[in-house]
Scaffold this active site. Structure first.
Site, mmCIF file in Angstrom:
data_model
loop_
_atom_site.group_PDB
_atom_site.id
_atom_site.type_symbol
_atom_site.label_atom_id
_atom_site.label_comp_id
_atom_site.label_asym_id
_atom_site.label_seq_id
_atom_site.Cartn_x
_atom_site.Cartn_y
_atom_site.Cartn_z
ATOM 1 N N LYS A 182 -18.524 -32.260 1.847
ATOM 2 C CA LYS A 182 -18.719 -30.800 1.683
ATOM 3 C C LYS A 182 -20.311 -30.474 1.496
ATOM 4 O O LYS A 182 -20.718 -30.809 0.214
ATOM 5 C CB LYS A 182 -17.861 -30.270 0.861
ATOM 6 C CG LYS A 182 -17.951 -28.697 0.847
ATOM 7 C CD LYS A 182 -17.633 -27.882 -0.389
ATOM 8 C CE LYS A 182 -18.749 -27.716 -1.410
ATOM 9 N NZ LYS A 182 -19.914 -26.964 -0.652
ATOM 10 N N GLY A 235 -24.721 -32.778 -8.234
ATOM 11 C CA GLY A 235 -24.950 -31.495 -8.530
ATOM 12 C C GLY A 235 -25.183 -31.191 -9.872
ATOM 13 O O GLY A 235 -25.649 -32.199 -10.476
ATOM 14 N N GLU A 238 -22.653 -28.277 -14.841
ATOM 15 C CA GLU A 238 -21.660 -27.295 -14.895
ATOM 16 C C GLU A 238 -20.643 -27.823 -13.892
ATOM 17 O O GLU A 238 -19.257 -27.743 -14.065
ATOM 18 C CB GLU A 238 -22.094 -25.837 -14.494
ATOM 19 C CG GLU A 238 -21.256 -24.870 -15.044
ATOM 20 C CD GLU A 238 -21.909 -23.471 -14.446
ATOM 21 O OE1 GLU A 238 -23.041 -23.513 -13.930
ATOM 22 O OE2 GLU A 238 -21.306 -22.582 -14.416
ATOM 23 N N THR A 239 -20.954 -27.994 -12.753
ATOM 24 C CA THR A 239 -20.037 -28.229 -11.602
ATOM 25 C C THR A 239 -19.516 -29.544 -11.796
ATOM 26 O O THR A 239 -18.371 -30.005 -11.397
ATOM 27 C CB THR A 239 -20.906 -28.470 -10.382
ATOM 28 O OG1 THR A 239 -21.480 -27.089 -10.125
ATOM 29 C CG2 THR A 239 -19.737 -28.608 -9.030
ATOM 30 N N GLY A 240 -20.117 -30.554 -12.486
ATOM 31 C CA GLY A 240 -19.682 -31.771 -12.929
ATOM 32 C C GLY A 240 -18.347 -31.738 -13.644
ATOM 33 O O GLY A 240 -17.498 -32.406 -13.372
ATOM 34 N N GLU A 257 -23.410 -37.444 -10.523
ATOM 35 C CA GLU A 257 -24.790 -37.759 -10.229
ATOM 36 C C GLU A 257 -25.316 -36.315 -10.671
ATOM 37 O O GLU A 257 -25.263 -35.319 -9.477
ATOM 38 C CB GLU A 257 -25.555 -38.204 -9.042
ATOM 39 C CG GLU A 257 -24.839 -39.335 -8.416
ATOM 40 C CD GLU A 257 -25.559 -40.742 -9.190
ATOM 41 O OE1 GLU A 257 -26.449 -40.343 -10.261
ATOM 42 O OE2 GLU A 257 -25.227 -41.815 -9.022
ATOM 43 N N CYS A 291 -33.361 -33.425 -9.210
ATOM 44 C CA CYS A 291 -32.708 -33.940 -10.307
ATOM 45 C C CYS A 291 -33.612 -34.982 -11.123
ATOM 46 O O CYS A 291 -33.421 -34.655 -12.511
ATOM 47 C CB CYS A 291 -31.762 -34.790 -10.036
ATOM 48 S SG CYS A 291 -31.619 -36.056 -9.055
ATOM 49 N N GLU A 392 -32.526 -27.463 -17.638
ATOM 50 C CA GLU A 392 -33.111 -27.668 -16.330
ATOM 51 C C GLU A 392 -33.437 -26.526 -15.717
ATOM 52 O O GLU A 392 -32.582 -25.750 -15.267
ATOM 53 C CB GLU A 392 -31.948 -28.508 -15.538
ATOM 54 C CG GLU A 392 -32.491 -29.165 -13.909
ATOM 55 C CD GLU A 392 -31.273 -29.893 -13.496
ATOM 56 O OE1 GLU A 392 -30.006 -29.272 -13.242
ATOM 57 O OE2 GLU A 392 -31.713 -30.712 -12.849
HETATM 58 P P1 NAD Z 1 -23.995 -27.305 -7.686
HETATM 59 O O1 NAD Z 1 -23.678 -27.899 -8.720
HETATM 60 O O2 NAD Z 1 -24.374 -25.874 -7.936
HETATM 61 O O3 NAD Z 1 -23.498 -27.621 -6.347
HETATM 62 C C1 NAD Z 1 -23.521 -28.884 -5.921
HETATM 63 C C2 NAD Z 1 -22.212 -28.805 -5.017
HETATM 64 O O4 NAD Z 1 -21.099 -28.842 -5.847
HETATM 65 C C3 NAD Z 1 -22.433 -28.078 -3.799
HETATM 66 O O5 NAD Z 1 -21.806 -28.569 -2.517
HETATM 67 C C4 NAD Z 1 -21.370 -26.981 -4.430
HETATM 68 O O6 NAD Z 1 -20.869 -26.172 -3.295
HETATM 69 C C5 NAD Z 1 -20.233 -27.915 -4.976
HETATM 70 N N1 NAD Z 1 -19.638 -26.847 -5.877
HETATM 71 C C6 NAD Z 1 -20.120 -25.879 -6.607
HETATM 72 N N2 NAD Z 1 -19.091 -25.368 -7.457
HETATM 73 C C7 NAD Z 1 -17.797 -26.115 -6.945
HETATM 74 C C8 NAD Z 1 -16.697 -26.343 -7.616
HETATM 75 N N3 NAD Z 1 -16.089 -25.386 -8.578
HETATM 76 N N4 NAD Z 1 -15.719 -27.157 -7.131
HETATM 77 C C9 NAD Z 1 -16.369 -28.048 -6.359
HETATM 78 N N5 NAD Z 1 -17.708 -28.267 -5.679
HETATM 79 C C10 NAD Z 1 -18.372 -27.071 -6.343
HETATM 80 O O7 NAD Z 1 -25.695 -27.863 -7.703
HETATM 81 P P2 NAD Z 1 -26.809 -27.604 -6.678
HETATM 82 O O8 NAD Z 1 -27.398 -26.262 -6.893
HETATM 83 O O9 NAD Z 1 -26.340 -27.708 -5.358
HETATM 84 O O10 NAD Z 1 -27.902 -28.794 -6.652
HETATM 85 C C11 NAD Z 1 -28.768 -28.711 -8.004
HETATM 86 C C12 NAD Z 1 -28.135 -29.751 -8.912
HETATM 87 O O11 NAD Z 1 -27.779 -30.931 -8.470
HETATM 88 C C13 NAD Z 1 -29.251 -30.061 -10.457
HETATM 89 O O12 NAD Z 1 -28.571 -29.777 -11.503
HETATM 90 C C14 NAD Z 1 -29.784 -31.239 -9.771
HETATM 91 O O13 NAD Z 1 -30.295 -32.071 -11.000
HETATM 92 C C15 NAD Z 1 -28.428 -32.094 -9.366
HETATM 93 N N6 NAD Z 1 -28.924 -33.176 -8.506
HETATM 94 C C16 NAD Z 1 -28.287 -34.237 -9.177
HETATM 95 C C17 NAD Z 1 -29.118 -35.677 -8.512
HETATM 96 C C18 NAD Z 1 -28.697 -36.864 -8.799
HETATM 97 O O14 NAD Z 1 -28.704 -37.874 -8.162
HETATM 98 N N7 NAD Z 1 -28.414 -36.918 -10.129
HETATM 99 C C19 NAD Z 1 -29.598 -35.242 -7.027
HETATM 100 C C20 NAD Z 1 -29.791 -34.005 -6.397
HETATM 101 C C21 NAD Z 1 -29.265 -32.985 -7.386
#
Ligand code: NAD
Length: 489
Positions: A182, A235, A238-240, A257, A291, A392
């Site tokens: 997704k 992501g 919060e999503t994690g 991650e 990230c 962040e």
């Molecule tokens: P996000 O958490 O908003 O979204 C990430 C993914 O999760 C998207 O596909 C989103 O649609 C999905 N998502 C959102 N809510 C969800 C739910 N309730 N259930 C399941 N899936 C859901 O993050 P973002 O804004 O897309 O990306 C930015 C974040 O990602 C930053 O915090 C960044 O640090 C992190 N990030 C981490 C790494 C790493 O390797 N550690 C790499 C890139 C980005």
């Protein structure tokens, strides 16, 4: 929108069971070019029913055994073919990534090349994931089998749309799992093109599926699906947390991650020219939407003024623009909401007492007015108790704090709920290795720009995540281990 624009906006479809399909509801949504604020494409707005179809297809493909029981060398060759196709299409894919994310084309080309590298690397591992024989008492043979675990879900962020997907999909496929991916709703296009490459490379139908739509709408249906055995999320924290909660209903495996608030530490004995370049690249690459952005500069007090002069000059020299323009060094933020978030944080920082040393506003040039641009920004006088030092921001904002000596540097660097990346600049070998040992971060760079390779682990400590991707050990997240005990008497 004019009639002509409406006609030329392409419609994408989802990829389920080897076929291109609309959402069952027929619903679509628009994705944007953030450099212009214009509609780039329309994609299906999937829902739980579409997710169900994708998981069913992936489950059938897993049970069919064609993929998981395939000669692993052949599976590797197919994955290698995927990497070749990505390389052949690098120009087109990079252009699409730039159009959808706003990042400069050179950076997008790097992303696609890295995606291909992930597939090359894990293609080579497909026939090297092996169990062991274990010495046990008596006349027994004891050994382990490493088996694929089934349907795996891959939930991807918008900052590196293809490369973050490739990073977890490649090892999952290498060991025989099937995949439902997704993409982030802002940036689904290159992952859909990737599905095309998977089909052409010979990956059997149903082994790779891509569903599009909103995270909150699809997340529960996908991650909470009883047939999904693992979720790899890249992501936000919060999503994690949400994903972990959803996965707990099935006790399925979760690889997280997540975000970072990464210290970039410059000691007084550092090579300042090199450190300057690395600090600038560490925060302004991809408009700071990384990230592992070195978003917190910790500089030893004695060289602060010298370093600041160079950093401010460097930030002010950056050329904002459309990522397709060859002289652009920084593109827009991915969306208006992200630009608002950055502007809000800058306001929070100044209210907390930080001083804007560079940037601090959206650009005023007419030609940038349609896009979601924000100037490269440096906030000086930041202390650990400020929100801008702890949260962040995920944009082109560097905070600057000073330290006195190694212990102070370690204390400030580790004073964070995150622990993804840390950079250290010093000519003192002992200091460098002591810092590497003491820093609470999954990745430490010494006298080095932020850099990573498919063969080097990438993962965070603390709230930055719970696993490492990349590297030879990454495949162990995607297998289950079976112990077989045979009595030979
Ligand atoms: P996000 O958490 O908003 O979204 C990430 C993914 O999760 C998207 O596909 C989103 O649609 C999905 N998502 C959102 N809510 C969800 C739910 N309730 N259930 C399941 N899936 C859901 O993050 P973002 O804004 O897309 O990306 C930015 C974040 O990602 C930053 O915090 C960044 O640090 C992190 N990030 C981490 C790494 C790493 O390797 N550690 C790499 C890139 C980005």
């Amino acid at each position: 929108m004019t009639r002509l624009q409406a006609e030329t906006v392409p419609n994408y479809q989802m990829f389920i069971g080897g076929r291109w399909v609309a959402s069952h509801s027929g619903g679509q949504y628009a994705v944007f070019n953030p450099a212009r604020g214009s509609v780039l494409a329309r994609v299906p707005r999937g829902d739980a029913e579409d997710v169900g179809a994708a998981v069913d297809a992936a489950k059938r493909a897993f049970e069919d055994q064609g993929w998981r029981k395939m000669d692993p060398s052949k599976r590797g060759r197919i994955l290698f073919k995927v990497s070749q196709l990505l390389r052949e299409r690098l120009s087109d894919l990079a252009k699409l990534e730039t159009l959808n994310t706003g990042k400069p084309l050179g950076q997008a080309k790097g992303d696609i090349a890295m995606s291909a590298r992930h597939f090359e690397y894990f293609a080579g591992l497909a026939d090297k994931v092996q169990g062991s024989t274990i010495p046990v008492p008596g006349n027994r043979l004891d050994y382990t089998l490493k088996e694929p675990i089934g349907v795996t879900a891959h939930v991807v962020p918008w900052n590196y749309p293809l490369v973050m997907a490739a990073r977890s999909i490649a090892p999952a496929l290498a060991v025989g799992n099937t995949v439902v991916a997704k993409p982030a709703s802002f940036t689904p296009l290159t992952l859909l093109k990737f599905a095309e490459a998977c089909k052409e490379a010979g990956i059997p139908d149903g082994v790779v599926n891509v569903v599009t739509g909103g995270g909150d709408e699809l997340g529960g249906a996908l991650i909470g699906h009883p047939d999904v055995k693992l979720t790899a999320l890249t992501g936000s924290v919060e999503t994690g947390m949400k994903v972990m909660k959803i996965a707990s209903s099935n006790l399925s495996r979760v690889i997280l991650e997540l975000g970072g608030k990464n210290p970039h530490i410059v000691f007084a004995d550092a090579e300042l020219e090199k450190a300057t370049t690395a600090v600038l690249n560490g925060i302004f690459t991809n408009a700071g939407q990384m990230c592992w952005a070195g978003s917190r500069l910790l500089v030893e007090a004695g060289v602060k003024d010298a370093l600041m002069t160079k950093l401010v000059a460097g930030a002010n020299e950056m050329k904002l623009g459309d990522g397709l323009e060859p002289d652009t060094s920084m593109g827009p933020l991915v969306a208006q909401s992200q630009r608002d978030r950055v502007a809000d944080y800058v306001a929070v920082g100044t209210a907390e007492g930080a001083r804007i040393a560079a940037g601090g506003a959206a650009p005023t040039e007419e030609e940038l007015s349609g896009g979601y641009y924000y100037r490269p920004t440096i906030l000086d006088g930041v202390t650990q108790n400020m929100r801008v030092a702890q949260e962040e921001i995920f944009g082109p904002v560097l905070t600057v704090s000073t330290f006195e000596g190694q212990d102070d540097a370690i204390a400030q660097a580790n004073d964070s709920e995150y622990g993804l990346w840390a950079g250290v600049w010093t000519r003192d070998l002992r200091k460098a290795h002591t810092m590497a040992a003491e820093l609470e971060a999954g990745i430490v760079a010494v006298n080095e720009e932020p850099i990573t390779f498919p063969q080097t682990p990438f993962g965070g400590f603390k709230k930055s995540g719970n696993a490492s991707e990349q590297g030879i050990d990454a495949v162990s997240s995607f297998v289950r281990v079976k112990n077989v005990s045979v009595n030979l008497d």
